[in-house]
Enzyme design. Structure first.
Site, short mmCIF file in Angstrom:
data_model
loop_
_atom_site.label_atom_id
_atom_site.label_comp_id
_atom_site.label_asym_id
_atom_site.label_seq_id
_atom_site.Cartn_x
_atom_site.Cartn_y
_atom_site.Cartn_z
CB CYS A 81 -0.86 0.06 1.25
SG CYS A 81 -1.98 -1.31 1.45
CB CYS A 167 -2.74 -7.52 5.69
SG CYS A 167 -3.10 -6.66 4.15
CE1 TYR A 325 -6.05 -11.01 -23.74
CE2 TYR A 325 -7.62 -9.44 -24.67
CZ TYR A 325 -6.36 -10.03 -24.68
OH TYR A 325 -5.45 -9.65 -25.62
CD GLU A 346 -9.29 -17.08 -20.00
OE1 GLU A 346 -9.52 -15.87 -19.92
OE2 GLU A 346 -8.19 -17.58 -19.70
CG ASP A 401 -10.92 -7.35 -18.05
OD1 ASP A 401 -9.97 -6.59 -17.79
OD2 ASP A 401 -11.54 -7.99 -17.17
CB CYS A 428 -5.95 -3.63 -14.41
SG CYS A 428 -5.00 -4.88 -15.25
#
Ligand code: SAH
Length: 471
Positions: A81, A167, A325, A346, A401, A428
């Site tokens: 993080c 965490c 994907y 896929e 994706d 992403c």
């Protein structure tokens, strides 16, 4: 201008790709680890190159109004993080700025980018945590007595593991599982002695325990624990008995055998020790079965926002949608009411299998999954011919994706040949998305909307759903 070890007073201007804080000295860029926009810091130069330097903060002379106290005691040591010192509102707007910058600089596009769909939950949002067992702990302080570790890899030192007691991205129960296993491996632990528990050593390729994965379902409150081990061992059966007794909220426990040298928390076979061997999670009204080896979006709540963004990108009822994907089929299933027919493409066998099961579980009958390497379909002289061989109707919309590396260059360059009226690109990684979109735009598509969705608060990661229409 500057030299290594020099200490400078710097004003931090912005925060760029990969979450690096940026300062400028007469136009020369200095990336300052530990800084945030608005800070004035004293920083030491640790690397100097022709075009930029890298520095690290020694002290904050005047803090940015966006600076907050990190909640985690491993902040700065753990690579997980990196943005805990930045207030969440600023995290969300910095992420949006990354998307804008990538589209502008890499793709030359000046597109209105929506506000980031921010997350209500900024800690404890993950449905999966993965820890490494190690006898090579990262010592946070030089005299740190730690001898064994269960936690995360230390950034830049992949041979070492930071022993983590909590965490904050997981909930209290996930952390209880972590600490239960930390107790098991503690050198003075009775369980360890009695059961002869050993920890895997990558160098000698021996030792039993490799990884611990804890998964939870936000919708059903089920918890699944998986141990990745080198080989079958009866000690695991005994561990299972105590785990069940000590932590009754754990609904299922399975071991996964990874007998290869590859340090990955996965394997070919798994064995259920108690429970049914999976958990069920919901995204919107759809249920998904998550087995030990299944991929699933790690932020359940925000996954729904992401899929909603894809749904609004598709923008109404269509005849045929292709989902490139498709993974375990969640986007195909989520969009199933929007089209007569949906085809998910896929590569991975196990994902295809999960996707089929998920479709059945939800009684979705208009979705079919095609096992194929998408990149191969876009190779050769006759791409249209490659698709014709699949015998599928032509797509009105293609959802894409891909993994972080983005589209294969042949896909980016040729996806226009399928003549879909719309492309909905779920990414992403804004950098590779911008690179691919540049190519797609050059072949006759116009971007019409961009919706960043924050799946990973406290990190610099951002997803972006970009919709393009055929001009
Ligand atoms: N859409 C999914 C996640 C996809 S992750 C979801 O929302 O849950 C990316 C997927 O792309 C992975 O499942 C991976 O196996 C698949 N993949 C990667 N390269 C591929 C290729 N060349 N052809 C087909 N699938 C590929």
């Amino acid at each position: 201008m500057t030299s290594v070890d020099e200490v400078l007073e710097l004003k931090i201007e912005s925060i760029g790709f990969e979450g690096k804080a940026i300062s400028r000295l007469d136009g020369y860029v200095i990336f300052v680890a530990g800084g945030i926009p608005g800070d004035t810091v004293r920083a030491k130069i640790i690397k100097r190159k022709r075009d930029y330097a890298e520095a690290k903060v020694l002290d904050v002379l005047s803090p940015s109004p966006h600076r907050v106290q990190p909640v985690c005691r491993y902040f700065g040591v753990c690579g997980g993080c990196k943005w805990q010192h930045l207030d969440y509102h600023e995290q969300a707007s910095s992420k949006r700025r990354h998307v804008i910058d990538a589209l502008e600089r890499t793709a030359g596009l000046n597109l209105e980018v929506n506000e980031t769909a921010a997350s209500d939950q900024i800690y404890e949002y993950r449905n999966k945590l993965e820890f490494t067992f190690s006898e090579n702990p990262f010592k946070i302080l030089e005299n740190d007595p730690v001898k064994v570790a269960l936690g995360f890899h230390s950034p830049g030192r992949y041979d070492k593991t930071i022993d983590i007691a909590r965490c904050h991205l997981g909930d209290e129960r996930m952390n209880r599982v972590l600490n239960w296993f930390r107790d098991v491996i503690a050198l003075e632990s009775e369980k360890r002695r009695d059961l002869g528990i050993t920890i895997y050593d990558p160098q000698s390729h021996s030792g039993l325990l490799r990884f611990l994965t804890v998964r939870k379902s936000f919708s059903s409150d089920e918890y699944m624990v998986n141990l990745v081990i080198l080989k079958e061992d009866e000690a695991i059966e005994q561990l299972a008995t105590s785990l069940k007794r000590d932590l009754p909220f754990v609904s299922t426990f399975a071991s996964i055998i990874n007998s290869s040298r590859a340090q990955i928390a996965s394997g070919a076979v798994w064995r259920v020790h108690f429970g049914n061997g999976y958990i069920t999670e919901k995204i919107g009204k759809y249920s998904f079965k998550i087995s030990p080896l299944s991929f699933f979006q790690t932020n359940t709540v925000q996954a729904e926002r992401l899929y909603e963004a894809a749904l609004s990108g598709v923008g109404g009822k269509k005849k045929v949608i292709y989902d490139f994907y498709s993974g375990t089929g969640s986007i195909s299933i989520y969009l199933s009411e929007l089209a007569d027919e949906i085809y998910g493409f896929e590569l991975a066998d196990s994902s295809i299998k999960d996707a089929g099961e998920n479709a059945r579980l939800n009684n979705v009958r208009n979705v079919r999954f095609v096992k194929t390497d998408i990149a191969e379909l876009f190779k050769g002289r006759d791409i249209i011919g490659n698709f014709k061989l699949l015998n599928l109707p032509k797509p009105d919309v293609i959802v894409l994706d891909p993994p972080r590396s983005g589209l294969h260059p042949k896909i980016a360059a040729n996806v226009h040949l399928l003549q879909a009226e719309k492309l909905v690109y779920v990414s992403c990684n804004p950098m590779t998305q911008a690179r691919d979109v540049k190519e797609i735009v050059a072949n006759g598509y116009t971007p019409v909307s961009s919706q960043p969705v924050d799946m990973f608060p406290q990190t610099y990661h951002i997803e972006n759903v970009l919709t393009l229409v055929r001009s």
